[in-house]
Scaffold this active site. Sequence first.
Site, short mmCIF file in Angstrom:
data_model
loop_
_atom_site.label_atom_id
_atom_site.label_comp_id
_atom_site.label_asym_id
_atom_site.label_seq_id
_atom_site.Cartn_x
_atom_site.Cartn_y
_atom_site.Cartn_z
N HIS A 205 6.26 6.89 -7.39
CA HIS A 205 5.89 5.52 -7.02
C HIS A 205 7.28 4.59 -5.91
CE1 HIS A 205 4.46 1.50 -7.19
NE2 HIS A 205 5.97 1.01 -7.57
N SER B 218 8.68 1.30 -4.35
CA SER B 218 8.77 0.21 -4.22
C SER B 218 10.40 -0.95 -4.27
CB SER B 218 8.15 -0.44 -5.57
OG SER B 218 9.20 -0.65 -7.10
N ASP C 127 1.85 4.65 -4.51
CA ASP C 127 2.18 5.88 -4.96
C ASP C 127 1.42 6.77 -4.41
OD1 ASP C 127 2.42 4.21 -7.62
OD2 ASP C 127 0.40 3.03 -7.16
#
Length: 182
Positions: free
Chosen positions: A158, A160, A172
């Site tokens: 992931h 971010s 993702d």
Amino acid sequence: MQRWLVALVLSFGIIGQAQADIRTEQVSQLSVEYLKGEGRVQGLRLAYRPVEFHFTTLPLLGDANLYLEASTNFWQYDQPSRYQSNVALALSPVLKKQFASWYGKPVFWEFGIGVTMLNKREFAGKDLGSYFQFEDRLGLLIELDPQHRKMLAIRYMHYSNAGLSSRNPGMDFLNIAYSWRF
């Protein structure tokens, strides 16, 4: 470099106040990964691990390894005639621990959080909010040979910005990886 990495491990609280027996292995490892992202996002990830640390007395974990990994990710989105691409450069400390054996082959879990720089902030119809991202991973690995040279892995990754920007949709990926030591 070893002192820097040990300091990093201590700062994340992996070892904490306990004394740990640490052994350094200067074995290089390369990894090639296929990434499948959301919708029509896919990619390739190339990773290099220059060193691995073996800890024998980590609190709550006991015997575990920590490696530092540098990687380059090539992401692609959409149809071949309209491809959009992005490149991500990442550096991650990763904790790895054997938890089982399958047909005599060691099976490990891994967990890591690292830093990533993107070459494009907008990708796959998303404003990722920042060129700076965090790379989180959770994976399962199995050694394929008795010499501990080849490994197969499946990982969830992931990316971010952890809320550093008001926009933070994240990306993702599910990865399949083949790696070898030399």
